[in-house]
Design an enzyme around this catalytic site. Structure first.
Site, mmCIF file in Angstrom:
data_model
loop_
_atom_site.group_PDB
_atom_site.id
_atom_site.type_symbol
_atom_site.label_atom_id
_atom_site.label_comp_id
_atom_site.label_asym_id
_atom_site.label_seq_id
_atom_site.Cartn_x
_atom_site.Cartn_y
_atom_site.Cartn_z
ATOM 1 N N GLU A 26 0.833 -1.200 0.000
ATOM 2 C CA GLU A 26 0.000 0.000 0.000
ATOM 3 C C GLU A 26 0.873 1.259 0.000
ATOM 4 O O GLU A 26 2.035 1.236 0.395
ATOM 5 C CB GLU A 26 -0.904 0.004 1.250
ATOM 6 C CG GLU A 26 -1.753 -1.235 1.411
ATOM 7 C CD GLU A 26 -0.968 -2.473 1.849
ATOM 8 O OE1 GLU A 26 0.003 -2.328 2.615
ATOM 9 O OE2 GLU A 26 -1.313 -3.586 1.398
ATOM 10 N N SER B 84 -4.681 -11.599 2.411
ATOM 11 C CA SER B 84 -5.346 -12.901 2.519
ATOM 12 C C SER B 84 -6.422 -12.829 3.600
ATOM 13 O O SER B 84 -6.773 -11.750 4.076
ATOM 14 C CB SER B 84 -4.318 -14.003 2.868
ATOM 15 O OG SER B 84 -3.805 -13.802 4.173
#
Length: 268
Positions: free
Chosen positions: A189, A208
């Site tokens: 990010e 995940s």
């Protein structure tokens, strides 16, 4: 890409193959072991069988370093059996959501009533330091996808079960809890994105778990989630982010995490 076979039927086919290859008719607990958690499979009980993922319908060798690419059947001290999924498929691998949650659905089809999901993740909340395990109390699914197909409305109010989190904190009272954010990946990010995630309530970020947790709840399982904080999220620390850092932090934490997970599983 999607699997041509109905996902429930595919999971039942995989569960039947696991029963045949392991000689174990029923597995009571499913575990997906992410970065840093793999060594736990060696200490939670007696290994009955280890199966290469490609021998079970619907599974693939993991495309991510740090994942074993096997399924393992373990007999716990209680006499119950755990199915350890070391062949996790990530959303960013491009195999479709069905493939991402196939392991969870297979565990449910094999008889598991509890799904324990683990991962390595970035710490958004500065209270979470690298090397620390954190219980997942809730999540934000920002993948723009869902494993639930059709008009099936699944209640996620107690997705990460209060009961299981209480048992985990009995095993380790120092465990902190936080809200996990799943993003698609595979890129990390930006600092601006981490600022946004923190503003909307995210405390841990990874690639995940959330989709798997939803599928587990749809299958009627109780879910317990644990994250290893492998690094401060983007903009929260001084160093650039790298998968090598994630693997190194996971490797260093393996003995502690294995011992923790052994105590947690014994209470489930």
């Amino acid at each position: 890409m999607t699997e041509p076979l109905d996902p429930t039927a595919r999971a039942a086919e995989a569960a039947a193959a696991i029963a045949r290859l392991t000689g174990v008719d029923r597995h009571d607990i499913g575990l997906t072991l992410g970065s840093g958690w793999g060594r736990a499979a060696d200490v939670i009980g007696e290994t009955v069988a280890v199966i290469p993922a490609e021998e079970v319908p619907g599974f693939h060798v993991s495309g991510v370093p740090g994942h074993s690419g096997t399924l393992r059947s373990i007999r716990l001290a209680s006499g119950r059996h755990a199915l350890v999924i070391g062949a996790r498929t990530h959303f960013y691998e491009g195999r479709g959501v069905r493939a991402v949650v196939h392991g969870v659905r297979t565990a449910a089809a094999a008889g598991a009533g509890i799904m324990l999901l683990t991962n390595g993740a970035g710490g958004i909340d500065p209270a979470f330091r690298a090397g620390e395990p954190v219980l997942i109390s809730d999540h934000l699914n920002l993948t723009a996808a869902s494993p639930v197909e059709g008009a099936n409305f699944v209640d996620l109010t107690d997705l990460y079960a209060d009961r299981l989190r209480a048992l985990a904190r009995e095993a380790e009272p120092s465990l902190q809890q936080g809200v996990y954010v799943q993003l698609p990946g595979p890129h990390y990010e930006t600092p601006a994105e981490i600022h946004y995630l923190r503003t909307i309530g995210g405390q841990i970020v990874g690639m995940s778990t959330a989709l798997e947790a939803i599928a587990a709840r749809q299958a009627g399982m109780e879910v317990l989630g644990l994250s290893l904080i492998t690094n401060p999220a983007a903009g929260m620390g001084e160093d650039p982010l790298s998968h090598e850092e994630v693997l190194a932090e996971g490797k260093a934490a393996e003995p502690r995490l294995a011992e923790l997970l052994s105590r947690v599983v014994a209470r489930l």
